[in-house]
Design an enzyme around this catalytic site. Structure first.
Site, PDB file in Angstrom:
ATOM      1  CG  ASP A  46      -1.885  -1.089   1.355  1.00  0.00           C
ATOM      2  OD1 ASP A  46      -3.095  -0.843   1.357  1.00  0.00           O
ATOM      3  OD2 ASP A  46      -1.442  -2.265   1.429  1.00  0.00           O
ATOM      4  CD  GLU A  69      -7.162   3.156   1.977  1.00  0.00           C
ATOM      5  OE1 GLU A  69      -7.217   2.641   0.858  1.00  0.00           O
ATOM      6  OE2 GLU A  69      -7.672   2.649   3.001  1.00  0.00           O
ATOM      7  CG  ASP A 132      -7.728   2.279  -2.443  1.00  0.00           C
ATOM      8  OD1 ASP A 132      -6.656   1.933  -1.899  1.00  0.00           O
ATOM      9  OD2 ASP A 132      -8.845   1.958  -2.010  1.00  0.00           O
ATOM     10  CG  ASP A 135     -10.219  -0.742  -3.584  1.00  0.00           C
ATOM     11  OD1 ASP A 135     -10.528  -0.643  -2.377  1.00  0.00           O
ATOM     12  OD2 ASP A 135     -11.066  -0.862  -4.491  1.00  0.00           O
ATOM     13  CB  THR A 137      -5.478  -3.905   2.178  1.00  0.00           C
ATOM     14  OG1 THR A 137      -5.322  -2.625   1.572  1.00  0.00           O
ATOM     15  CG2 THR A 137      -4.153  -4.334   2.779  1.00  0.00           C
ATOM     16  CG  HIS A 227     -15.827  -3.688   3.782  1.00  0.00           C
ATOM     17  ND1 HIS A 227     -14.696  -3.963   3.071  1.00  0.00           N
ATOM     18  CD2 HIS A 227     -15.413  -3.361   5.034  1.00  0.00           C
ATOM     19  CE1 HIS A 227     -13.628  -3.822   3.852  1.00  0.00           C
ATOM     20  NE2 HIS A 227     -14.045  -3.454   5.045  1.00  0.00           N
ATOM     21  CG  ASP A 281     -12.696   2.571  -1.079  1.00  0.00           C
ATOM     22  OD1 ASP A 281     -11.626   2.070  -1.443  1.00  0.00           O
ATOM     23  OD2 ASP A 281     -13.031   2.681   0.118  1.00  0.00           O
TER      24      ASP A 281
HETATM   25  P1  AMP Z   1     -14.441  -4.126  -0.620  1.00  0.00           P
HETATM   26  O1  AMP Z   1     -13.201  -4.697  -1.205  1.00  0.00           O
HETATM   27  O2  AMP Z   1     -15.544  -3.968  -1.589  1.00  0.00           O
HETATM   28  O3  AMP Z   1     -14.835  -4.850   0.630  1.00  0.00           O
HETATM   29  O4  AMP Z   1     -14.108  -2.652  -0.239  1.00  0.00           O
HETATM   30  C1  AMP Z   1     -12.886  -2.311   0.357  1.00  0.00           C
HETATM   31  C2  AMP Z   1     -13.028  -0.929   0.898  1.00  0.00           C
HETATM   32  O5  AMP Z   1     -14.059  -0.895   1.865  1.00  0.00           O
HETATM   33  C3  AMP Z   1     -11.800  -0.461   1.634  1.00  0.00           C
HETATM   34  O6  AMP Z   1     -10.953   0.190   0.744  1.00  0.00           O
HETATM   35  C4  AMP Z   1     -12.355   0.475   2.696  1.00  0.00           C
HETATM   36  O7  AMP Z   1     -12.071   1.817   2.386  1.00  0.00           O
HETATM   37  C5  AMP Z   1     -13.864   0.269   2.623  1.00  0.00           C
HETATM   38  N1  AMP Z   1     -14.514   0.125   3.928  1.00  0.00           N
HETATM   39  C6  AMP Z   1     -13.969   0.013   5.153  1.00  0.00           C
HETATM   40  N2  AMP Z   1     -14.925  -0.054   6.114  1.00  0.00           N
HETATM   41  C7  AMP Z   1     -16.109   0.013   5.470  1.00  0.00           C
HETATM   42  C8  AMP Z   1     -17.481   0.011   5.898  1.00  0.00           C
HETATM   43  N3  AMP Z   1     -17.817  -0.097   7.187  1.00  0.00           N
HETATM   44  N4  AMP Z   1     -18.444   0.117   4.958  1.00  0.00           N
HETATM   45  C9  AMP Z   1     -18.117   0.218   3.640  1.00  0.00           C
HETATM   46  N5  AMP Z   1     -16.846   0.224   3.179  1.00  0.00           N
HETATM   47  C10 AMP Z   1     -15.851   0.124   4.067  1.00  0.00           C
HETATM   48 MG    MG Z   2      -9.915   0.838  -0.796  1.00  0.00          MG
END
Ligand code: AMP
Ligand code: MG
Length: 340
Positions: A46, A69, A132, A135, A137, A227, A281
Site C-alpha cells: 500500500d 488513502e 487507492d 484497494d 488490502t 463492508h 474507493d
Molecule cells: P471491498 O473490497 O468492496 O470490501 O471494499 C474495500 C473498501 O471498503 C476499503 O478500501 C475500505 O475503504 C472500505 N470500507 C472500510 N470499512 C467500510 C465500511 N464499514 N463500509 C463500507 N466500506 C468500508
Molecule cells: Mg480501498
C-alpha cells in the site's frame, strides 16, 4: 479530438509500475502487514504503490493535488518497515522503461513526502486525483482480488479512471488465460482493457452485458460482510428473481468485472449509518462502468458527488448495473430499504 491523452497515459504507466510493485510483495510472502488506527490492515505494498504513483504524478503534473488513502506516519516511526518500503520502491522503479516519462523516487525522504502529498482534503477544485494504491488490502492479503486505482477529477467530475487488477483473469472463461488486467476510461470516450503485460495501444473497448431480464442476471458484492449488507443484498436479488449465487470479490475489481460483462450488477448497501464511502474507493470504478454503458448511483438513485471532500458525504450505498437493468435494481433496493 481525444481528451486527457497525456493524463491517461501517465496514469496507466504509474498504475502498471505500482502493480509490478504489488507482485514483488505477493511473490516474497513478506507483506509487512500492520494495523492502522481504524484497525484496517496496511502493507508495504500500500505504502510503496502510493509512493510510486504520486512520484509519477509529481514528475509530470506537479501542481495537481492528490486524495490518497495512505499517509507516512507509521513509516516515519518504524525504521524497519520504512526500509522495507524504500527497497521495494527502488526495485519497482527499475522493472520498467518508463523513467524518462514518469521519473523515479530519488530518496527515502522524497518517498515519504510523496506518500504525504496524498493527504489533500478534496472538495470543489479545478483538478485533483483520487488514489487507492491497494484497494481491497484484505483481498491482497488472502491472495484474492485487489486493485490499484487512480482517477482524475476535474470540476468534481471523474474524467479519467484507471484500475489495475493483478489477480484478475485476462479471460474470465479461461483459467489458462493468465492473470493481470488493466482497465482505463476517459469521460465520453468509452472503457478499455488489456492484459497488464501488453502495450497501451493494444487495449480493446469493453462493454456491460446486454442482459435485460434481471432473472438471468448475476450480482457481485464485497467479500467482507462488514463492508456491505449481505442480508439486504440477498433480499434485493430475491426480489429481482436472481437465482445465481452472488460473486464475492474484494476491491474495485467488482466495477471492472461488470464493466467487461463478467457479471451484471454490483450492490453495496451500508451496514453502518455513519460510514462515509471514500472517494478513492469509487472514482475509477464509477467512470469505468459509466463508459462501458452502465449507470452508477447511490442507493437512492443519486449520482455520486465527488465534491464533498475525501468522502462521498452526500451519498449512501452503491448500485451499479447496465442502463437497461439499473432502474429495476433501484426499485428493488427501495422496497428492501422501506421494509427495514
Ligand atoms: P471491498 O473490497 O468492496 O470490501 O471494499 C474495500 C473498501 O471498503 C476499503 O478500501 C475500505 O475503504 C472500505 N470500507 C472500510 N470499512 C467500510 C465500511 N464499514 N463500509 C463500507 N466500506 C468500508
Ligand atoms: Mg480501498
Amino acid at each position: 479530438m481525444q481528451r486527457y491523452v497525456r493524463e491517461r497515459r501517465i496514469a496507466e504507466l504509474a498504475v502498471e509500475r505500482a502493480c509490478k510493485l504489488t507482485s514483488i510483495v505477493s511473490g516474497s510472502q513478506q507483506t509487512g502487514s500492520v494495523s492502522k488506527s481504524d484497525h484496517s490492515p496496511v502493507t508495504v505494498a500500500d505504502f510503496g504503490a502510493q509512493a510510486v504513483i504520486i512520484g509519477a504524478l509529481q514528475t509530470v503534473f506537479a501542481e495537481d493535488p492528490v486524495v490518497g488513502e495512505e499517509d507516512s506516519s507509521i513509516l516515519r516511526k518504524d525504521d524497519g518497515l520504512r526500509e522495507q518500503v524504500w527497497k521495494l520502491v527502488r526495485e519497482a522503479s527499475h522493472l520498467d522503461t518508463y523513467q524518462t516519462e514518469i521519473g523515479q523516487v530519488e530518496s527515502e525522504e522524497k518517498m515519504l513526502n510523496y506518500i504525504d502529498w496524498g493527504q489533500f482534503e478534496g472538495g470543489k477544485v479545478k483538478r485533483m486525483w483520487a488514489l487507492d494504491p491497494v484497494d481491497g488490502t484484505k483481498g491482497f492479503l488472502r491472495g484474492g482480488q485487489f486493485a490499484v486505482c487512480l482517477a482524475l477529477i476535474v470540476d468534481s467530475q471523474v474524467v479519467v479512471g484507471v484500475i489495475g487488477c493483478p489477480n484478475l483473469l485476462v479471460d474470465p472463461a479461461d483459467e489458462s488465460s493468465g492473470k493481470g488486467v488493466i482497465f482505463s476510461a476517459v469521460a465520453g470516450e468509452g472503457a478499455f482493457s488489456r492484459p497488464l503485460a501488453s502495450p497501451i495501444d493494444s487495449a480493446v473497448q469493453i462493454s456491460m452485458s446486454s442482459v435485460t431480464d434481471t432473472t438471468a442476471a448475476s450480482f457481485c458484492e464485497s467479500v467482507e460482510a462488514g463492508h456491505s449488507s449481505h442480508g439486504q443484498q440477498a433480499e434485493i436479488a430475491r426480489l429481482l428473481g436472481i437465482t445465481k449465487p452472488s460473486v464475492r470479490m474484494d476491491s474495485q475489481a467488482k466495477y471492472a468485472s461488470i464493466a467487461r460483462g463478467d457479471g451484471d450488477i454490483y450492490l453495496r448497501l451500508p451496514v453502518s449509518a455513519t460510514y462515509e464511502e471514500k472517494i478513492w474507493d469509487h472514482a475509477s470504478g464509477n467512470l469505468l462502468v459509466a463508459e462501458a454503458g452502465g449507470i452508477v448511483t447511490d442507493m437512492y438513485g443519486n449520482p455520486l458527488d465527488f465534491s464533498q471532500g475525501r468522502t462521498l458525504k452526500k451519498n449512501k450505498g452503491i448500485v451499479a448495473a447496465s442502463k437497461a437493468t439499473q432502474p429495476k435494481v433501484l426499485e428493488a433496493v427501495q422496497k428492501v430499504l422501506q421494509e427495514s
